[in-house]
Design a protein around this motif. Structure first.
Motif, PDB file in Angstrom:
ATOM      1  N   ALA A 204      -1.990  98.075 -28.515  1.00 19.55           N
ATOM      2  CA  ALA A 204      -2.105  96.686 -28.079  1.00 19.55           C
ATOM      3  C   ALA A 204      -0.746  96.232 -27.556  1.00 19.55           C
ATOM      4  O   ALA A 204       0.285  96.846 -27.857  1.00 19.55           O
ATOM      5  CB  ALA A 204      -2.540  95.807 -29.245  1.00 19.55           C
ATOM      6  N   THR A 205      -0.750  95.167 -26.776  1.00 20.61           N
ATOM      7  CA  THR A 205       0.484  94.665 -26.175  1.00 20.61           C
ATOM      8  C   THR A 205       0.717  93.215 -26.568  1.00 20.61           C
ATOM      9  O   THR A 205      -0.187  92.385 -26.492  1.00 20.61           O
ATOM     10  CB  THR A 205       0.427  94.758 -24.640  1.00 20.61           C
ATOM     11  N   LEU A 206       1.940  92.927 -27.003  1.00 14.78           N
ATOM     12  CA  LEU A 206       2.392  91.563 -27.233  1.00 14.78           C
ATOM     13  C   LEU A 206       3.570  91.283 -26.316  1.00 14.78           C
ATOM     14  O   LEU A 206       4.449  92.130 -26.137  1.00 14.78           O
ATOM     15  CB  LEU A 206       2.842  91.368 -28.679  1.00 14.78           C
ATOM     16  N   TYR A 207       3.583  90.096 -25.724  1.00 11.14           N
ATOM     17  CA  TYR A 207       4.719  89.685 -24.897  1.00 11.14           C
ATOM     18  C   TYR A 207       5.596  88.741 -25.714  1.00 11.14           C
ATOM     19  O   TYR A 207       5.129  87.713 -26.203  1.00 11.14           O
ATOM     20  CB  TYR A 207       4.229  88.987 -23.628  1.00 11.14           C
ATOM     21  N   HIS A 208       6.864  89.123 -25.857  1.00 10.24           N
ATOM     22  CA  HIS A 208       7.797  88.304 -26.627  1.00 10.24           C
ATOM     23  C   HIS A 208       8.833  87.723 -25.676  1.00 10.24           C
ATOM     24  O   HIS A 208       9.363  88.424 -24.811  1.00 10.24           O
ATOM     25  CB  HIS A 208       8.484  89.149 -27.705  1.00 10.24           C
ATOM     26  N   LEU A 209       9.121  86.415 -25.860  1.00 15.23           N
ATOM     27  CA  LEU A 209       9.988  85.687 -24.937  1.00 15.23           C
ATOM     28  C   LEU A 209      11.352  85.441 -25.560  1.00 15.23           C
ATOM     29  O   LEU A 209      11.480  85.220 -26.762  1.00 15.23           O
ATOM     30  CB  LEU A 209       9.340  84.357 -24.569  1.00 15.23           C
ATOM     31  N   PHE A 210      12.377  85.461 -24.692  1.00 19.22           N
ATOM     32  CA  PHE A 210      13.756  85.302 -25.147  1.00 19.22           C
ATOM     33  C   PHE A 210      14.490  84.297 -24.261  1.00 19.22           C
ATOM     34  O   PHE A 210      14.172  84.132 -23.083  1.00 19.22           O
ATOM     35  CB  PHE A 210      14.505  86.644 -25.090  1.00 19.22           C
ATOM     36  N   ASP A 211      15.504  83.686 -24.854  1.00 21.50           N
ATOM     37  CA  ASP A 211      16.423  82.805 -24.118  1.00 21.50           C
ATOM     38  C   ASP A 211      15.675  81.630 -23.487  1.00 21.50           C
ATOM     39  O   ASP A 211      15.647  81.465 -22.271  1.00 21.50           O
ATOM     40  CB  ASP A 211      17.183  83.594 -23.050  1.00 21.50           C
ATOM     41  N   GLY A 212      15.063  80.806 -24.342  1.00 22.97           N
ATOM     42  CA  GLY A 212      14.316  79.654 -23.858  1.00 22.97           C
ATOM     43  C   GLY A 212      15.210  78.459 -23.594  1.00 22.97           C
ATOM     44  O   GLY A 212      16.146  78.173 -24.340  1.00 22.97           O
ATOM     45  N   ARG A 213      14.936  77.765 -22.496  1.00 23.43           N
ATOM     46  CA  ARG A 213      15.723  76.604 -22.111  1.00 23.43           C
ATOM     47  C   ARG A 213      14.796  75.493 -21.629  1.00 23.43           C
ATOM     48  O   ARG A 213      13.709  75.748 -21.129  1.00 23.43           O
ATOM     49  CB  ARG A 213      16.706  76.974 -20.992  1.00 23.43           C
ATOM     50  N   ALA A 214      15.271  74.275 -21.753  1.00 23.45           N
ATOM     51  CA  ALA A 214      14.516  73.137 -21.242  1.00 23.45           C
ATOM     52  C   ALA A 214      14.806  72.970 -19.754  1.00 23.45           C
ATOM     53  O   ALA A 214      15.875  73.344 -19.265  1.00 23.45           O
ATOM     54  CB  ALA A 214      14.904  71.874 -21.995  1.00 23.45           C
ATOM     55  N   LEU A 215      13.848  72.414 -19.042  1.00 26.31           N
ATOM     56  CA  LEU A 215      14.013  72.110 -17.619  1.00 26.31           C
ATOM     57  C   LEU A 215      13.500  70.706 -17.345  1.00 26.31           C
ATOM     58  O   LEU A 215      12.484  70.287 -17.900  1.00 26.31           O
ATOM     59  CB  LEU A 215      13.231  73.104 -16.746  1.00 26.31           C
ATOM     60  N   GLU A 216      14.195  70.002 -16.489  1.00 28.89           N
ATOM     61  CA  GLU A 216      13.742  68.696 -16.047  1.00 28.89           C
ATOM     62  C   GLU A 216      12.838  68.867 -14.836  1.00 28.89           C
ATOM     63  O   GLU A 216      13.174  69.617 -13.911  1.00 28.89           O
ATOM     64  CB  GLU A 216      14.931  67.810 -15.688  1.00 28.89           C
ATOM     65  N   GLN A 217      11.704  68.198 -14.848  1.00 25.36           N
ATOM     66  CA  GLN A 217      10.767  68.351 -13.746  1.00 25.36           C
ATOM     67  C   GLN A 217      11.402  67.957 -12.421  1.00 25.36           C
ATOM     68  O   GLN A 217      11.129  68.562 -11.375  1.00 25.36           O
ATOM     69  CB  GLN A 217       9.514  67.510 -13.987  1.00 25.36           C
ATOM     70  N   GLY A 218      12.278  66.972 -12.458  1.00 26.91           N
ATOM     71  CA  GLY A 218      12.908  66.526 -11.231  1.00 26.91           C
ATOM     72  C   GLY A 218      13.807  67.546 -10.575  1.00 26.91           C
ATOM     73  O   GLY A 218      14.167  67.415  -9.398  1.00 26.91           O
ATOM     74  N   SER A 219      14.180  68.604 -11.339  1.00 27.15           N
ATOM     75  CA  SER A 219      15.062  69.631 -10.778  1.00 27.15           C
ATOM     76  C   SER A 219      14.296  70.769 -10.118  1.00 27.15           C
ATOM     77  O   SER A 219      14.899  71.653  -9.510  1.00 27.15           O
ATOM     78  CB  SER A 219      15.971  70.199 -11.877  1.00 27.15           C
ATOM     79  N   ILE A 220      12.951  70.756 -10.255  1.00 29.14           N
ATOM     80  CA  ILE A 220      12.124  71.849  -9.741  1.00 29.14           C
ATOM     81  C   ILE A 220      11.294  71.355  -8.556  1.00 29.14           C
ATOM     82  O   ILE A 220      10.495  70.427  -8.680  1.00 29.14           O
ATOM     83  CB  ILE A 220      11.193  72.405 -10.839  1.00 29.14           C
ATOM     84  N   ARG A 221      11.487  72.002  -7.411  1.00 22.97           N
ATOM     85  CA  ARG A 221      10.758  71.602  -6.201  1.00 22.97           C
ATOM     86  C   ARG A 221       9.426  72.326  -6.074  1.00 22.97           C
ATOM     87  O   ARG A 221       8.441  71.758  -5.632  1.00 22.97           O
ATOM     88  CB  ARG A 221      11.613  71.897  -4.955  1.00 22.97           C
ATOM     89  N   ARG A 222       9.406  73.594  -6.502  1.00 27.00           N
ATOM     90  CA  ARG A 222       8.182  74.371  -6.327  1.00 27.00           C
ATOM     91  C   ARG A 222       8.037  75.374  -7.464  1.00 27.00           C
ATOM     92  O   ARG A 222       9.008  75.949  -7.942  1.00 27.00           O
ATOM     93  CB  ARG A 222       8.184  75.100  -4.977  1.00 27.00           C
ATOM     94  N   ILE A 223       6.778  75.594  -7.882  1.00 28.30           N
ATOM     95  CA  ILE A 223       6.448  76.598  -8.897  1.00 28.30           C
ATOM     96  C   ILE A 223       5.384  77.524  -8.325  1.00 28.30           C
ATOM     97  O   ILE A 223       4.390  77.062  -7.764  1.00 28.30           O
ATOM     98  CB  ILE A 223       5.906  75.947 -10.187  1.00 28.30           C
ATOM     99  N   GLU A 224       5.601  78.814  -8.474  1.00 30.33           N
ATOM    100  CA  GLU A 224       4.620  79.809  -8.039  1.00 30.33           C
ATOM    101  C   GLU A 224       4.309  80.742  -9.206  1.00 30.33           C
ATOM    102  O   GLU A 224       5.218  81.138  -9.951  1.00 30.33           O
ATOM    103  CB  GLU A 224       5.143  80.626  -6.865  1.00 30.33           C
ATOM    104  N   VAL A 225       3.048  81.102  -9.355  1.00 28.14           N
ATOM    105  CA  VAL A 225       2.645  82.081 -10.372  1.00 28.14           C
ATOM    106  C   VAL A 225       2.687  83.470  -9.743  1.00 28.14           C
ATOM    107  O   VAL A 225       1.949  83.752  -8.804  1.00 28.14           O
ATOM    108  CB  VAL A 225       1.235  81.790 -10.909  1.00 28.14           C
ATOM    109  N   LEU A 226       3.560  84.318 -10.262  1.00 27.23           N
ATOM    110  CA  LEU A 226       3.641  85.693  -9.776  1.00 27.23           C
ATOM    111  C   LEU A 226       2.662  86.600 -10.502  1.00 27.23           C
ATOM    112  O   LEU A 226       2.171  87.577  -9.942  1.00 27.23           O
ATOM    113  CB  LEU A 226       5.067  86.227  -9.939  1.00 27.23           C
ATOM    114  N   GLU A 227       2.390  86.276 -11.773  1.00 26.21           N
ATOM    115  CA  GLU A 227       1.469  87.099 -12.574  1.00 26.21           C
ATOM    116  C   GLU A 227       0.936  86.266 -13.722  1.00 26.21           C
ATOM    117  O   GLU A 227       1.667  85.455 -14.302  1.00 26.21           O
ATOM    118  CB  GLU A 227       2.195  88.332 -13.126  1.00 26.21           C
ATOM    119  N   GLN A 228      -0.337  86.444 -14.029  1.00 25.30           N
ATOM    120  CA  GLN A 228      -0.910  85.849 -15.231  1.00 25.30           C
ATOM    121  C   GLN A 228      -1.677  86.936 -15.976  1.00 25.30           C
ATOM    122  O   GLN A 228      -2.499  87.624 -15.394  1.00 25.30           O
ATOM    123  CB  GLN A 228      -1.816  84.656 -14.902  1.00 25.30           C
TER     124      GLN A 228
END
Length: 226
Positions: A99-123
Motif C-alpha cells: 500500500a502507499t501513503l503520501y507523507h507531507l513535509f515543510d508546510g507553510r501558510a500562504l495568503e490567497q492574495g499572493s497567488i494568481r493561479r493554481i493548477e492541478v498537476l496530479e490528483q
C-alpha cells in the motif's frame, strides 16, 4: 417514473457522499504567484470537497483550497514522499502487495492574495482512514527505501497500528513491550468486547503509540474506522 429517477439519483448522491468520507485526494499543485514565481506545492483534501470536473478552473481551485471549511488554515507543503509498505505486515513483499501513503513535509501558510493561479498537476485518490503517526523529518525518508527488521502489529476496537522497526533502540524497548502486552491482553478477551470496552482499549493503545511519536528509526502507520 420521474420521481423514481429522482429518488435513485438522490440515493446515489447520498451513497457517493458517504463513500467519499473515506477517501482523500493527494494533490500536486503548481502555483503562480502575483510576482510571476512558480511553485510546486502539495495538499491533501477530502474527496467530498473536490469536484474533479471543476479542477481545471483557477477560480474553483482558489475557492476550494482557500475558503472551504478549514482550508484557510491549511498548510501548503513543499515536499512529499511516498511510503510503500506490505499490507500483510511482512518484512518484504512484492510491489503489488504494498500500500502507499503520501507523507507531507515543510508546510507553510500562504495568503490567497499572493497567488494568481493554481493548477492541478496530479490528483491521486488515497484512503482517509490511515496515516503515519510518527513525527518524521525529510531526512527520515531514507527509511522509506529500506526494509524493516521487525514489524509489530497491534490494535484495539476501531484502530489498528503497524510499527515498522528499522533499528532497535533501547529507549523505546519498554514502550514496545507494553504495546505487545496490551495487544495480547486484548486478544485474550476480544470475543467478549463490547463497544465501551473496545473504546477503552483503543484509548490505552493510543497513549502508548503517542509515546513513540518522536522515536527515531521506526515508522507507525495507524488506521481507524468509524
Amino acid at each position: 417514473m420521474r420521481i423514481a429517477l429522482l429518488l435513485i439519483a438522490s440515493l446515489f448522491a447520498i451513497l457517493s457522499h458517504a463513500e467519499c468520507q473515506y477517501s482523500n485526494y493527494a494533490l500536486t499543485l503548481k502555483l503562480t504567484t502575483t510576482s510571476g514565481e512558480q511553485l510546486i506545492r502539495y495538499r491533501t483534501i477530502s474527496a467530498c470537497d473536490l469536484e474533479l470536473d471543476s479542477i481545471g478552473s483557477n477560480a474553483y481551485l482558489q475557492g476550494v483550497l482557500f475558503n472551504t471549511g478549514l482550508a484557510s488554515e491549511a498548510k501548503w507543503y513543499a515536499h512529499r514522499a511516498a511510503y510503500r509498505y506490505c499490507v500483510n505486515d511482512e518484512l518484504a513483499c512484492a510491489e503489488d502487495e504494498k500500500a502507499t501513503l503520501y507523507h507531507l513535509f515543510d508546510g507553510r501558510a500562504l495568503e490567497q492574495g499572493s497567488i494568481r493561479r493554481i493548477e492541478v498537476l496530479e490528483q491521486v485518490l488515497v484512503s482517509a482512514l490511515n496515516g503515519i503517526s510518527t513525527d518524521l523529518e525529510l531526512a527520515d525518508t531514507v527509511l522509506f527505501h529500506q526494509e524493516p527488521i521487525e514489524i509489530i502489529s497491534c490494535g484495539g476496537y476501531l484502530c489498528y497500528h503497524r510499527i515498522a522497526i528499522y533499528k532497535h533502540r533501547p529507549e523505546v524497548g519498554a514502550v514496545l513491550d507494553a504495546i505487545s502486552a496490551l495487544n495480547a491482553e486484548m486478544e485474550g478477551v476480544e470475543n467478549g468486547l463490547d463497544r465501551s470496552n473496545g473504546d477503552a482499549y483503543d484509548a490505552r493503545m493510543w497513549e502508548l503509540i503517542e509515546q513513540l511519536r518522536t522515536a527515531r528509526e521506526l515508522i507507525v502507520v495507524s488506521e481507524c474506522t468509524d
